[in-house]
Design a protein around this motif. Structure first.
Motif, PDB file in Angstrom:
ATOM      1  N   LEU A 258    -153.916  78.899  11.062  1.00 57.72           N
ATOM      2  CA  LEU A 258    -153.130  77.662  10.998  1.00 57.72           C
ATOM      3  C   LEU A 258    -153.982  76.551  10.406  1.00 57.72           C
ATOM      4  O   LEU A 258    -153.496  75.685   9.689  1.00 57.72           O
ATOM      5  CB  LEU A 258    -152.648  77.270  12.386  1.00 57.72           C
ATOM      6  N   ARG A 259    -155.290  76.602  10.707  1.00 54.61           N
ATOM      7  CA  ARG A 259    -156.203  75.588  10.183  1.00 54.61           C
ATOM      8  C   ARG A 259    -156.194  75.601   8.649  1.00 54.61           C
ATOM      9  O   ARG A 259    -156.065  74.590   7.983  1.00 54.61           O
ATOM     10  CB  ARG A 259    -157.583  75.952  10.706  1.00 54.61           C
ATOM     11  N   ASN A 260    -156.279  76.800   8.126  1.00 61.97           N
ATOM     12  CA  ASN A 260    -156.305  76.971   6.682  1.00 61.97           C
ATOM     13  C   ASN A 260    -154.971  76.533   6.050  1.00 61.97           C
ATOM     14  O   ASN A 260    -154.944  75.854   5.022  1.00 61.97           O
ATOM     15  CB  ASN A 260    -156.601  78.448   6.372  1.00 61.97           C
ATOM     16  N   LEU A 261    -153.868  76.898   6.711  1.00 61.80           N
ATOM     17  CA  LEU A 261    -152.551  76.539   6.173  1.00 61.80           C
ATOM     18  C   LEU A 261    -152.379  75.019   6.162  1.00 61.80           C
ATOM     19  O   LEU A 261    -151.867  74.440   5.210  1.00 61.80           O
ATOM     20  CB  LEU A 261    -151.448  77.187   7.013  1.00 61.80           C
ATOM     21  N   ARG A 262    -152.857  74.407   7.234  1.00 65.29           N
ATOM     22  CA  ARG A 262    -152.751  72.957   7.344  1.00 65.29           C
ATOM     23  C   ARG A 262    -153.577  72.282   6.254  1.00 65.29           C
ATOM     24  O   ARG A 262    -153.103  71.367   5.574  1.00 65.29           O
ATOM     25  CB  ARG A 262    -153.260  72.576   8.724  1.00 65.29           C
ATOM     26  N   GLU A 263    -154.812  72.792   6.061  1.00 67.46           N
ATOM     27  CA  GLU A 263    -155.680  72.182   5.034  1.00 67.46           C
ATOM     28  C   GLU A 263    -155.145  72.435   3.625  1.00 67.46           C
ATOM     29  O   GLU A 263    -155.374  71.655   2.707  1.00 67.46           O
ATOM     30  CB  GLU A 263    -157.116  72.716   5.189  1.00 67.46           C
ATOM     31  N   THR A 264    -154.410  73.527   3.465  1.00 69.05           N
ATOM     32  CA  THR A 264    -153.830  73.843   2.151  1.00 69.05           C
ATOM     33  C   THR A 264    -152.677  72.900   1.813  1.00 69.05           C
ATOM     34  O   THR A 264    -152.273  72.770   0.655  1.00 69.05           O
ATOM     35  CB  THR A 264    -153.339  75.313   2.145  1.00 69.05           C
ATOM     36  N   GLY A 265    -152.120  72.249   2.851  1.00 69.88           N
ATOM     37  CA  GLY A 265    -151.009  71.317   2.598  1.00 69.88           C
ATOM     38  C   GLY A 265    -149.650  71.866   2.995  1.00 69.88           C
ATOM     39  O   GLY A 265    -148.607  71.389   2.524  1.00 69.88           O
ATOM     40  N   VAL A 266    -149.665  72.876   3.866  1.00 66.43           N
ATOM     41  CA  VAL A 266    -148.398  73.442   4.331  1.00 66.43           C
ATOM     42  C   VAL A 266    -147.669  72.424   5.219  1.00 66.43           C
ATOM     43  O   VAL A 266    -148.291  71.711   6.003  1.00 66.43           O
ATOM     44  CB  VAL A 266    -148.686  74.764   5.105  1.00 66.43           C
ATOM     45  N   ASN A 267    -146.360  72.391   5.083  1.00 60.50           N
ATOM     46  CA  ASN A 267    -145.531  71.529   5.909  1.00 60.50           C
ATOM     47  C   ASN A 267    -145.164  72.320   7.181  1.00 60.50           C
ATOM     48  O   ASN A 267    -144.557  73.390   7.087  1.00 60.50           O
ATOM     49  CB  ASN A 267    -144.283  71.171   5.096  1.00 60.50           C
TER      50      ASN A 267
END
Ligand code: GLU
Length: 300
Positions: A258-267
């Motif tokens: 989730l950390r990676n997805l969040r940093e990637t800019g996932v909504n």
């Protein structure tokens, strides 16, 4: 009365998309059934769990949009309750100290031709310590490390337990009570099986909504609930999120955290919808493919 359910992650690493799916499945069930959603951090295993992962889990679940009731229960703060449960089981005579080393059990596996990494081998126990006389047990407990094992055959024969249970979706599952499982580990004194039933009762959980990887543990949990005089919740085991080749999503195969997805800019809202209603239990992304992740899950 409102039903009560819980999400119970272990802080052994950062949450990945598979954990997010499990959390959302549980929260979705709760909202559809007007249930209270509780959170529990399953951190009795101090050899694998780290406090900073527990903090990260709370932060990531908040980001995902999950809402739960406070307080969050932490297993590491309730070891006395697990100790009491072990004492209770000890008084019933349904548990016995096991002095076997892994090496000795492996040698036994070899001798009967079970592959060491097969599913059966993971829980196999030849019953070596079941027959040790009480006096001998006492003597060895004073000088050797030991685990507590549940004498499953004896417990089932004495109290009688249904050969299976129905999940709340109507599916019948066999109890599968074939092995003397460990309920107090040599290294940490308790086990997942013991802690989970004590905690579910302490938190008043009426419905356990969790992944199908834990289905094979439910028979043991139901038996322990009966032995300890605890209420039996209802169960629902959901499918796991898998890769396109059918592998279970796990950190070791580079699943998206989730950390990676969040940093990637996932909504987070897109992610929630995608996991619950679109992806059909398949996670097609790899971490390095940020463009594909953003195209499907980024801000519109
Ligand atoms: N802590 C377990 C896990 O992370 C879940 C336990 C449960 O839901 O009973 O797999």
């Amino acid at each position: 009365m409102h039903p009560i359910t819980r999400f119970a992650p272990s802080p052994t690493g950062l949450l990945h998309a598979g954990n997010a799916f499990a959390a959302l499945y549980c929260a979705h069930w709760a909202s559809e059934h007007h249930a209270r959603l509780l959170l529990r951090i399953e951190d009795i295993d101090h050899t694998r769990c780290l406090p900073h992962f527990a903090d990260a889990i709370l932060e990531d679940l908040h980001w995902l949009g999950l809402k739960w009731e406070e307080p969050v229960r932490k297993q590491s703060e309730h070891t006395q309750a697990y100790q009491q449960a072990i004492e209770m089981l000890r008084e019933t005579g349904f548990i016995y100290p096991c002095f076997c080393t892994r090496k000795a059990i492996r040698a036994e596996l070899d001798s009967i031709g079970l592959a060491p990494h097969s599913e059966d081998a993971a829980s196999y126990y030849p019953g070596t310590c079941r027959q040790i006389a009480l006096a001998e047990q006492e003597k060895r407990m004073g000088r050797e490390p030991f685990a507590w094992r549940l004498d499953v055959g004896k417990a089932v024969a004495r109290i009688g337990i249904a050969p299976g249970w129905h999940d709340i979706n109507g599916l019948l599952h066999p109890a599968g009570l074939t092995h003397d499982v460990i309920i107090g580990r040599k290294d940490i004194a308790y086990s997942y099986h013991l802690a989970v039933v004590v905690d579910d009762a302490a938190q008043g959980v009426t419905h356990v909504i969790r992944g199908e990887d834990l289905q094979s543990s439910t028979g043991i949990h139901r038996l322990l609930q009966t032995l300890l005089g605890l209420p039996e919740p209802a169960y629902l085991h959901h499918p796991l999120l898998k890769t396109p080749t059918g592998e279970r999503l796990a950190k070791r195969i580079g699943s998206s955290t989730l950390r990676n997805l969040r940093e990637t800019g996932v909504n987070p809202e897109r992610l929630r919808h995608y996991l619950l209603h679109e992806c059909q239990h398949v996670w097609p992304f790899i971490d390095s493919d940020q463009a594909a992740i953003l195209a499907s899950l980024g801000e519109k």
